[in-house]
Design an enzyme around this catalytic site. Structure first.
Site, PDB file in Angstrom:
ATOM      1  CD  GLU A  14      -2.807  -0.814   2.567  1.00  0.00           C
ATOM      2  OE1 GLU A  14      -2.667   0.219   3.262  1.00  0.00           O
ATOM      3  OE2 GLU A  14      -3.567  -1.740   2.869  1.00  0.00           O
TER       4      GLU A  14
ATOM      5  CB  CYS B 296      -1.192   1.536   8.184  1.00  0.00           C
ATOM      6  SG  CYS B 296       0.317   1.017   7.370  1.00  0.00           S
TER       7      CYS B 296
END
Length: 361
Positions: free
Chosen positions: A91, A340
């Protein structure tokens, strides 16, 4: 699998060009094409000979990442899911700030630190990213601006994505020097922040690097008992060892350290813990800063919930009364997979479900 040319620092690119019978200025031209003109293929380098382009293609690719998913938030935050050449997923997040555009990069596939509240650690560490794979994240976000004809640039970088940066120290340092290079992206060192969960020996090593990059420490608890219960890393690097390293960093660099403190309801957010935190940081108060972070709930960690605003305010007030420099962090992307590691985890879960369904059929 060819490495990305982004994995070379400018000095390494010059050395490689010389070893292959080219002049130094050719390497400088290539560097300019990569980081100023931001081409996506060697063929776009119009002042490089066809023979040298063939040699480049033989040894390198340009960007090794493939874009899988892009999520755009109403507040302008953009979350990317990238696929690596070996199929692993990472990511990257673009956050639009009043002071510029900040990108949060990933440094590892998965994480072994074992924080009990974090989505990043749901998938154990598979491998480190190399310098080129970290740099490529910045280049693809910049490409996002370039393709839209927006006269905008990545101005700030936070190394706070999936993984522990100091567990991939050498690649992270090469990445920092690449993006800071005045002849390339020229992202100012003071606009770059590296976050660690507390690898004390690496904090000391970082202090000796002579870079002006900012340091953040994921603290999240003011005493060893609580910190060890929510952050496994504290068993190896308890607060005494961690703060000795932080004090060494401050003495060596005369630079401020930011403490990140995620607010977990009725776990670490009481006024008594706020007082402990104020006492813990008292010795380094002039060169420290506390960032209180609202928790983004993770379904797999349902034992935790977000602290109510009243508890955050009470915690903040205790810190301020004790003279602690602190702020409650502005949230970004709350209408997308904000935590996250969450987008990656959710995508992998869906991919597994598709495989199971296909086998069942």
């Amino acid at each position: 699998m060819k490495p990305s040319i982004y994995s070379l620092t400018r000095d390494e690119l010059i050395a490689w060009a010389l070893e292959n019978g080219q002049k130094k200025f050719r390497a400088t031209q290539i560097w300019d094409w990569l980081y100023k003109k931001r081409v996506q293929s060697f063929e776009e380098m119009t002042n490089i000979s066809k023979d040298f382009i063939a040699l480049l293609n033989e040894h390198f690719c340009v960007n090794p990442l493939k874009q899988r998913i892009v999520q755009e938030s109403a507040d302008g935050t953009v979350k990317y899911l990238f696929e690596l050449p070996d199929g692993m997923l990472i990511e990257t997040v673009l956050m639009r700030q009043h002071y510029g555009h900040s990108v949060c990069v990933t440094t590892q596939v998965g994480c072994n630190i074992g924080c009990t509240f974090c989505a990043s650690g749901l998938i154990k560490k598979q491998r480190d990213l190399n310098n080129g794979e970290i740099t490529a994240q910045i280049m693809l976000v910049q490409k996002y601006f370039d393709e839209r004809g927006q006269d905008e640039r990545v101005s700030h970088v936070v190394v706070m994505g999936i993984g522990e940066p100091f567990d991939n120290y050498d690649n992270v340092m090469k990445f920092l020097r690449t993006i800071n290079d005045d002849n390339g992206l020229a992202i100012g060192a003071r606009h770059i922040t590296v976050s660690t969960s507390g690898l004390a020996h690496k904090i000391r090593e970082f202090a000796n690097e002579g870079v002006q990059v900012n340091l953040a420490v994921s603290l999240h608890a003011p005493n060893n008992e609580l910190r060890s219960s929510i952050m496994r890393i504290n068993r190896s690097f308890p607060l005494e060892k961690l703060f000795a390293a932080i004090e060494y960093y401050i003495e060596t660099t005369n630079r401020r350290v930011t403490f990140e403190y995620i607010m977990l309801n009725e776990v670490n957010d009481g006024v008594e813990q706020a007082q402990e935190l104020a006492d813990l940081t008292k010795k380094i108060r002039k060169l420290s800063y506390v960032n209180l972070i609202p928790y983004n709930p993770v379904s797999e960690h349902d034992q935790y919930s977000r602290s109510p605003k009243e508890r955050v305010a009470a915690f903040y007030d205790v810190l301020k009364k004790n003279g602690v420099n602190c702020v409650v962090r502005q949230e970004h992307g709350t209408d997308i997979d904000a935590a996250c590691g969450q987008l990656r985890s959710n995508t992998m879960k869906k991919d597994r479900q598709k495989v199971v369904a296909a086998v069942a059929d």
